[in-house]
Write an enzyme that holds these catalytic residues in place. Structure first.
Site: not given
Ligand code: AMP
Length: 177
Positions: A65, A102
């Site tokens: 995205r 995770e």
């Molecule tokens: P993070 O590494 O945990 O900051 O996760 C970010 C990545 O995961 C981004 O590329 C987001 O598109 C996706 N992502 C994480 N959580 C969500 C969520 N609740 N809704 C949509 N996309 C998410």
């Protein structure tokens, strides 16, 4: 008081999908925002407004995205566009960076000739959650000789405290949950 633009109305175009892709996660769906001509152009303009186009050489989009936000920004800045992709998707020689999921870890990759030494890079994605993805991408940028000019997202899930991992960078998110 300094003027802070109010982007809250964009939330009307962000859809919550409970238990996607798995139980316990509320997925933030930006497809209604992308499909709305006002919300989409406003989003791109608001991010572009925050950064100085003369200080950005390339915009980097994070799969998948992030590409949709990074591409119009690159066009608007008259900057180059770089994809960062999940393991095994890029056809040329890559630099890879591990990041935490995770459960376990995964790899993000960039073409090893995507960034020239000293280029100023704006890192773009849709959601800042735990910050692991953005942090890994910033490291990848720096390992390739680039300078992170900023990190921009449409939204930030502040309860996951992703900003803590991005200390020292200019991090912009338009709306916060
Ligand atoms: P993070 O590494 O945990 O900051 O996760 C970010 C990545 O995961 C981004 O590329 C987001 O598109 C996706 N992502 C994480 N959580 C969500 C969520 N609740 N809704 C949509 N996309 C998410």
């Amino acid at each position: 008081m300094p003027h802070r633009p109010d982007h809250e109305w964009l939330k009307e175009h962000i859809r919550d999908i409970p238990d996607f892709p798995k139980e316990g996660i509320v997925f933030k769906d930006i497809t209604p925002l992308l499909a709305d001509k006002k919300a989409f152009s406003y989003t791109i303009d608001a991010i572009a407004h925050h950064f100085d186009r003369d200080e950005i050489d390339k915009v980097l989009g994070i799969e998948a995205r992030g590409f949709m936000v990074a591409a119009p920004l690159a066009y608007r800045f008259q900057a180059g566009l770089i994809p960062v992709r999940k393991k095994g998707k890029l056809p040329w020689a890559v630099e890879a960076q591990e990041y935490d999921l995770e459960y376990g870890t995964d790899l993000l990759e960039i073409h090893n000739d995507a960034i020239q030494p000293g280029e100023r890079i704006l890192v773009v994605d849709d959601v800042l959650a735990t910050g692991g993805t953005a942090e890994a991408t910033a490291h990848l940028t720096e390992r390739c000789g680039g300078k992170v000019a900023g990190i921009a997202m449409i939204m930030e899930l502040s309860f996951l405290q992703g900003r803590k991992k991005l200390d020292g960078y200019d991090v912009l998110s338009l709306v916060t949950y």
